[in-house]
Write a protein that holds these residues in place. Structure first.
Motif, PDB file in Angstrom:
ATOM      1  N   PHE A   1       0.830  -1.203   0.000  1.00 24.33           N
ATOM      2  CA  PHE A   1       0.000   0.000   0.000  1.00 24.33           C
ATOM      3  C   PHE A   1       0.867   1.256   0.000  1.00 24.33           C
ATOM      4  CE2 PHE A   1      -2.619  -3.206   2.069  1.00 24.33           C
ATOM      5  CZ  PHE A   1      -3.892  -2.988   1.548  1.00 24.33           C
ATOM      6  N   ASP A   2       0.355   2.303  -0.617  1.00 24.33           N
ATOM      7  CA  ASP A   2       0.898   3.639  -0.395  1.00 24.33           C
ATOM      8  C   ASP A   2       0.388   4.101   0.968  1.00 24.33           C
ATOM      9  OD1 ASP A   2       0.716   6.661  -0.358  1.00 24.33           O
ATOM     10  OD2 ASP A   2       1.801   6.391  -2.239  1.00 24.33           O
ATOM     11  N   VAL A   3       1.297   4.435   1.874  1.00 30.03           N
ATOM     12  CA  VAL A   3       0.904   4.737   3.255  1.00 30.03           C
ATOM     13  C   VAL A   3      -0.038   5.934   3.321  1.00 30.03           C
ATOM     14  CG1 VAL A   3       1.763   5.550   5.489  1.00 30.03           C
ATOM     15  CG2 VAL A   3       2.906   3.665   4.331  1.00 30.03           C
ATOM     16  N   ARG A   4       0.226   6.969   2.556  1.00 36.41           N
ATOM     17  CA  ARG A   4      -0.563   8.194   2.668  1.00 36.41           C
ATOM     18  C   ARG A   4      -1.931   8.082   2.003  1.00 36.41           C
ATOM     19  NH1 ARG A   4       3.332  13.520   2.276  1.00 36.41           N
ATOM     20  NH2 ARG A   4       4.719  12.975   3.996  1.00 36.41           N
ATOM     21  N   THR A   5      -1.999   7.450   0.834  1.00 34.73           N
ATOM     22  CA  THR A   5      -3.261   7.402   0.098  1.00 34.73           C
ATOM     23  C   THR A   5      -4.064   6.142   0.382  1.00 34.73           C
ATOM     24  OG1 THR A   5      -2.282   6.307  -1.844  1.00 34.73           O
ATOM     25  CG2 THR A   5      -2.186   8.730  -1.753  1.00 34.73           C
ATOM     26  N   GLY A   6      -3.423   5.089   0.869  1.00 30.82           N
ATOM     27  CA  GLY A   6      -4.113   3.828   1.103  1.00 30.82           C
ATOM     28  C   GLY A   6      -4.317   3.007  -0.152  1.00 30.82           C
ATOM     29  N   LYS A   7      -3.764   3.433  -1.269  1.00 26.51           N
ATOM     30  CA  LYS A   7      -3.938   2.726  -2.543  1.00 26.51           C
ATOM     31  C   LYS A   7      -3.030   1.501  -2.608  1.00 26.51           C
ATOM     32  CE  LYS A   7      -3.391   3.380  -7.547  1.00 26.51           C
ATOM     33  NZ  LYS A   7      -2.942   4.313  -8.619  1.00 26.51           N
ATOM     34  N   VAL A   8      -3.575   0.397  -3.146  1.00 29.07           N
ATOM     35  CA  VAL A   8      -2.758  -0.804  -3.357  1.00 29.07           C
ATOM     36  C   VAL A   8      -1.889  -0.572  -4.594  1.00 29.07           C
ATOM     37  CG1 VAL A   8      -2.754  -3.272  -3.824  1.00 29.07           C
ATOM     38  CG2 VAL A   8      -4.499  -2.306  -2.327  1.00 29.07           C
ATOM     39  N   MET A   9      -0.579  -0.496  -4.390  1.00 30.40           N
ATOM     40  CA  MET A   9       0.342  -0.256  -5.492  1.00 30.40           C
ATOM     41  C   MET A   9       0.677  -1.537  -6.255  1.00 30.40           C
ATOM     42  SD  MET A   9       0.426   2.897  -4.977  1.00 30.40           S
ATOM     43  CE  MET A   9       1.490   3.318  -6.343  1.00 30.40           C
ATOM     44  N   ARG A  10       0.663  -2.657  -5.516  1.00 29.20           N
ATOM     45  CA  ARG A  10       0.952  -3.948  -6.153  1.00 29.20           C
ATOM     46  C   ARG A  10       0.521  -5.040  -5.191  1.00 29.20           C
ATOM     47  NH1 ARG A  10       4.778  -6.400 -10.021  1.00 29.20           N
ATOM     48  NH2 ARG A  10       3.902  -8.510 -10.180  1.00 29.20           N
ATOM     49  N   ASP A  11      -0.053  -6.111  -5.724  1.00 25.02           N
ATOM     50  CA  ASP A  11      -0.375  -7.252  -4.874  1.00 25.02           C
ATOM     51  C   ASP A  11       0.267  -8.509  -5.452  1.00 25.02           C
ATOM     52  OD1 ASP A  11      -1.946  -7.740  -7.069  1.00 25.02           O
ATOM     53  OD2 ASP A  11      -3.845  -7.880  -5.999  1.00 25.02           O
ATOM     54  N   PHE A  12       0.533  -9.446  -4.576  1.00 27.51           N
ATOM     55  CA  PHE A  12       1.143 -10.723  -4.946  1.00 27.51           C
ATOM     56  C   PHE A  12       0.311 -11.825  -4.303  1.00 27.51           C
ATOM     57  CE2 PHE A  12       4.401  -7.530  -5.060  1.00 27.51           C
ATOM     58  CZ  PHE A  12       5.179  -7.841  -6.167  1.00 27.51           C
ATOM     59  N   LYS A  13      -0.131 -12.790  -5.113  1.00 27.46           N
ATOM     60  CA  LYS A  13      -0.958 -13.882  -4.610  1.00 27.46           C
ATOM     61  C   LYS A  13      -0.437 -15.202  -5.155  1.00 27.46           C
ATOM     62  CE  LYS A  13      -5.003 -10.835  -4.555  1.00 27.46           C
ATOM     63  NZ  LYS A  13      -6.333 -10.547  -5.112  1.00 27.46           N
ATOM     64  N   GLY A  14      -0.530 -16.221  -4.329  1.00 25.54           N
ATOM     65  CA  GLY A  14      -0.084 -17.542  -4.753  1.00 25.54           C
ATOM     66  C   GLY A  14      -0.048 -18.495  -3.585  1.00 25.54           C
ATOM     67  N   SER A  15       0.452 -19.683  -3.834  1.00 29.70           N
ATOM     68  CA  SER A  15       0.567 -20.674  -2.768  1.00 29.70           C
ATOM     69  C   SER A  15       1.761 -20.345  -1.894  1.00 29.70           C
ATOM     70  CB  SER A  15       0.714 -22.075  -3.357  1.00 29.70           C
ATOM     71  OG  SER A  15       1.973 -22.212  -3.984  1.00 29.70           O
ATOM     72  N   ALA A  16       1.743 -20.874  -0.671  1.00 31.15           N
ATOM     73  CA  ALA A  16       2.855 -20.616   0.254  1.00 31.15           C
ATOM     74  C   ALA A  16       4.172 -21.132  -0.307  1.00 31.15           C
ATOM     75  CB  ALA A  16       2.556 -21.266   1.608  1.00 31.15           C
ATOM     76  N   ASP A  17       4.117 -22.177  -1.127  1.00 33.25           N
ATOM     77  CA  ASP A  17       5.347 -22.732  -1.710  1.00 33.25           C
ATOM     78  C   ASP A  17       6.075 -21.699  -2.565  1.00 33.25           C
ATOM     79  OD1 ASP A  17       4.730 -25.105  -0.496  1.00 33.25           O
ATOM     80  OD2 ASP A  17       3.790 -25.985  -2.283  1.00 33.25           O
ATOM     81  N   GLU A  18       5.317 -20.800  -3.192  1.00 33.22           N
ATOM     82  CA  GLU A  18       5.935 -19.797  -4.056  1.00 33.22           C
ATOM     83  C   GLU A  18       6.689 -18.737  -3.258  1.00 33.22           C
ATOM     84  OE1 GLU A  18       3.249 -18.225  -7.078  1.00 33.22           O
ATOM     85  OE2 GLU A  18       1.926 -19.935  -6.712  1.00 33.22           O
ATOM     86  N   PHE A  19       6.362 -18.604  -1.956  1.00 34.29           N
ATOM     87  CA  PHE A  19       6.993 -17.573  -1.126  1.00 34.29           C
ATOM     88  C   PHE A  19       7.867 -18.166  -0.025  1.00 34.29           C
ATOM     89  CE2 PHE A  19       3.042 -15.770  -2.763  1.00 34.29           C
ATOM     90  CZ  PHE A  19       3.480 -14.566  -3.289  1.00 34.29           C
ATOM     91  N   SER A  20       8.060 -19.476  -0.036  1.00 36.32           N
ATOM     92  CA  SER A  20       8.715 -20.137   1.102  1.00 36.32           C
ATOM     93  C   SER A  20      10.189 -20.409   0.871  1.00 36.32           C
ATOM     94  CB  SER A  20       7.997 -21.454   1.428  1.00 36.32           C
ATOM     95  OG  SER A  20       8.056 -22.325   0.311  1.00 36.32           O
ATOM     96  N   VAL A  21      10.803 -19.776  -0.133  1.00 36.10           N
ATOM     97  CA  VAL A  21      12.242 -19.944  -0.326  1.00 36.10           C
ATOM     98  C   VAL A  21      12.968 -19.256   0.813  1.00 36.10           C
ATOM     99  CG1 VAL A  21      14.187 -19.526  -1.858  1.00 36.10           C
ATOM    100  CG2 VAL A  21      11.925 -19.997  -2.807  1.00 36.10           C
TER     101      VAL A  21
END
Length: 715
Positions: A290-310
């Motif tokens: 998120f942009d802290v001041r505006t609250g806008k989502v600048m980028r999101d990342f979604k997937g299984s835990a395996d994709e982030f568990s390195v």
């Protein structure tokens, strides 16, 4: 039914007696206008304030468009292809795939609806298959079913947004202008969260703000102390101010578990993990930036835990933080570790630099320089030692390798940056020749020097186990706790000395210390040698400049130790990990206990960080040289406070004396009033002196009971 009629008859009879007309003309009733008939809900103010979007109940349904239009005879084949693609992502409900057809031609309409068990599976299906190329002519367009209602509400004609008048808010840095130059901290105990001033002169705290149920899990300061973040089931929120902590922004992220600020406070990263409907599948991870001041989502990342568990550690196998920020407080870059790569993003577009990741075979760890866009990465040994381990320094965004060092017979490696980015220490655990044991050495990189020279440091006893390592903040020294016995040694080293600025040298070794953790003052010079856990909270306050102990103390069962941002005070705390003695102590930098606060169910203690000083290094050096001149003002203030405290102590003692004298006077008055009663008890003797009387013991026999019993007489 008869009972009901009788009861109604009784009511009508009673109404007749009282003269009440029970007949009602429904047409004459006028309801108040509005959907709620003028009855305001308890949540109405929340709804009006935040314009919440309520769940329609179709969050687990997706719409897949751009499907082939096929006749009835090919319907089952197309349905089978779609089911095969989408059942790999999640569990499709029974009758959860519906592909409508034209009632006249009996052909499909080119889209279908798919219903999953959970909204998380539906979101993942959208992420994975939107843009999926079935063939040249059919590229899937996937949307959430709930989104259609949102799109339908978009007006046909554009209307300019309403311009709200500007209302100035509170200065979020105002707390830094405190006349007493105090620091703030936040604590959580039970259901209460409190922000307090550390009033060390008065040896007490002063309440700034208190709120019950402020957070549902934990609180966290932003790196520069501007914001206090709270975590809730619906997402995170940030609050700011000096005395009135108003909510500044909310960040919607259901079931958020972890948060992380960028170093310059521009962005907030939120993380959640959701269990899949199929137990054999990995958890579903959602990360928003998120942009802290505006609250806008600048980028999101979604997937299984395996994709982030390195990597190691973290929550549910995911190493936290997943994204590590680089480039200093400019918040220009962030990166995450992947399989055989490091993905580096830039925050101008929130896309990969050069639209591709940095390929590094078998990379297992990396870390950023705290001040510069330089990555240090580690690749372990491969091929049974045929390919040595290595540490590389990579410049971003050019991805140029600045320096590389091969490491042989390495079993493990950890990297430690000095806070100014001047030095990098690489702790390498190496196998001995027999491969049956290991020893530890350090590779020391001088980052700011030409060609980045590297120096090897080995302990006097190479077999010593390294228990802790810590750089001096903003300095050139570091400390190491090493040894295998219950009382390890602590050694101090310098990257430069007066006689040799280019060689590391040992300053001193302290033998047999009850310590297993190191806590440097933020300003350097002083360090707390702490014995936590098994050492039961042993504390040694040590001056590295003088290489001497200033004080030793103990905070039994201490679990947390944290310096205030100025390096003047140290907080030690016992959190609810232990059930007894929960609370915190505040110490001076040289080990004097200033005050102690006990709190049941104590969870958190966090000093409020301070932003960097606006003073130039030259000005800070000038102040240090002329400290006596600047300190006169504060010495006078300290003397005034000391006199005030003395006066307060004298006043307290005077009140205690007055209370004592009042009690004695009242006792004497009571004693005089009871004098006649005492004389009666003494058969007329007037004296109260015990020595004038002779004590005599008189035995008195008293018959309590008489009973008769007839006993049979036997021959």
């Amino acid at each position: 039914m008869a009972a009901e009629v009788m009861l109604m008859n009784e009511v009508e009879s009673k109404a007749a007696q009282l003269g009440i007309d029970l007949s009602v003309d429904l047409n004459s009733i006028q309801l108040p206008p509005g959907e709620n008939f003028g009855i305001v809900s308890d949540d109405e103010d929340v709804y009006l304030d935040d314009q919440l979007e309520f769940d329609s109940g179709f969050g687990n349904v997706i719409v897949v468009d751009n499907l082939p239009v096929v006749p009835r005879e090919k319907f089952e084949k197309l349905e089978g292809v779609i089911r095969k693609i989408y059942s790999q992502i999640g569990v499709i409900k029974d009758d959860g795939l519906w592909m409508p057809t034209d009632p006249e031609t009996k052909k499909t309409l080119g889209y279908c609806f798919i219903e999953y068990n959970t909204p998380q599976e539906a979101e993942l299906a959208k992420e994975k298959t939107n843009g999926y190329k079935l063939d040249r002519s059919h590229i899937f367009a996937v949307n959430m079913f709930d989104d259609f209602d949102k799109y339908m509400r978009v007006p046909d004609e554009w209307a300019p947004p309403e311009i709200k008048p500007y209302t100035p808010g509170e200065n979020l840095q105002k707390w830094l202008t405190d006349e007493k130059a105090r620091d703030q901290f936040v604590i959580r105990a039970g259901t209460d969260t409190e922000v307090l001033w550390n009033d060390a002169r008065q040896s007490k705290t002063e309440l700034v703000y208190k709120r019950t149920y402020w957070t549902e899990s934990f609180v966290q300061w932003s790196p520069l102390g501007t914001y206090l973040a709270t975590v809730h089931r619906q997402g995170a929120a940030v609050w700011g101010g000096a005395t009135t902590f108003n909510r500044l922004m909310r960040y919607a992220h259901p079931q958020v578990k972890l948060i992380d600020f960028s170093p310059g406070e521009k962005f907030l990263v939120t993380y959640s993990s959701h269990e899949p409907s199929n137990p054999r599948d990995a958890n579903r991870v959602v990360i928003n930036i998120f942009d802290v001041r505006t609250g806008k989502v600048m980028r999101d990342f979604k997937g299984s835990a395996d994709e982030f568990s390195v990597g190691a550690g973290g929550v549910a196998g995911v190493s936290w933080p997943v994204f590590r920020w680089g480039g200093g407080k400019a918040d220009k870059y962030f990166a995450k570790l992947g399989k055989n790569m490091i993905s580096v993003y830039e925050t101008d577009t929130f896309s990969l630099i050069d639209k591709k990741s940095l390929k590094v075979e078998n990379v297992v760890d990396f870390s950023w320089s705290p001040t510069d866009p330089i990555l240090a990465l580690f690749v372990p040994e491969l091929g049974g030692g045929n390919q040595p381990a290595r540490v590389s320094l990579v410049q971003i965004p050019s991805k140029t390798e600045l320096r590389q060092k091969n490491l042989f017979s390495v079993s493990d490696c950890k990297m430690y940056w000095q806070s100014n980015g001047d030095y990098l220490a690489v702790k390498a655990d190496r196998y001995t020749k027999t491969k049956k044991s290991t020893y530890t050495g350090f590779e020391l990189f001088r980052i700011k020097e030409r060609d980045i020279p590297i120096e090897v440091l080995e302990l006097d006893n190479k077999s010593d186990k390294i228990i802790a390592f810590a750089w001096e903040p903003k300095g050139h020294r570091f400390a190491v706790i090493h040894g295998d016995n219950p009382r390890p040694d602590i050694s101090f080293y310098s990257m430069r000395t007066a006689h040799n600025t280019g060689r590391v040298s040992k300053l001193s070794t302290l033998k047999g210390k009850q310590a297993n953790a190191l806590f440097w003052s933020p300003g350097g010079r002083f360090i707390v040698l702490a014995g936590l856990k098994g050492f039961n909270g042993q504390l040694e306050f040590f001056s590295v400049d003088e290489l001497e102990t200033m004080a030793t103390a103990e905070h039994f069962m201490a679990t947390e130790i944290e310096w205030d941002p100025t390096g003047r005070f140290v907080a030690t705390a016992v959190t609810s990990v232990h059930e007894m003695e929960n609370g915190f102590n505040i110490w001076s930098f040289n080990g004097k206990l200033l005050y102690r606060i006990l709190k049941d169910h104590f969870f958190q203690f966090l000093w409020r960080p301070r932003p960097p000083s606006f003073l130039t290094p030259e000005k800070e050096e000038e102040i240090a040289r002329n400290l006596k001149k600047y300190s006169k003002k504060y010495e006078a203030e300290d003397q005034d406070v000391s006199m005030l405290l003395s006066e307060q102590d004298r006043e307290k003692r005077r009140k205690l004396k007055e209370e004592w004298e009042k009690w004695v006077s009242e006792w004497k008055q009571t004693h005089e009033e009871e004098n006649s009663e005492r004389q009666k008890l003494r058969d007329g003797e007037a004296s109260d002196e015990e020595e004038e009387y002779e004590a005599k013991e008189i035995e008195v026999e008293e018959l309590l009971d008489v009973s008769e019993e007839v006993l049979p007489f036997e021959d």
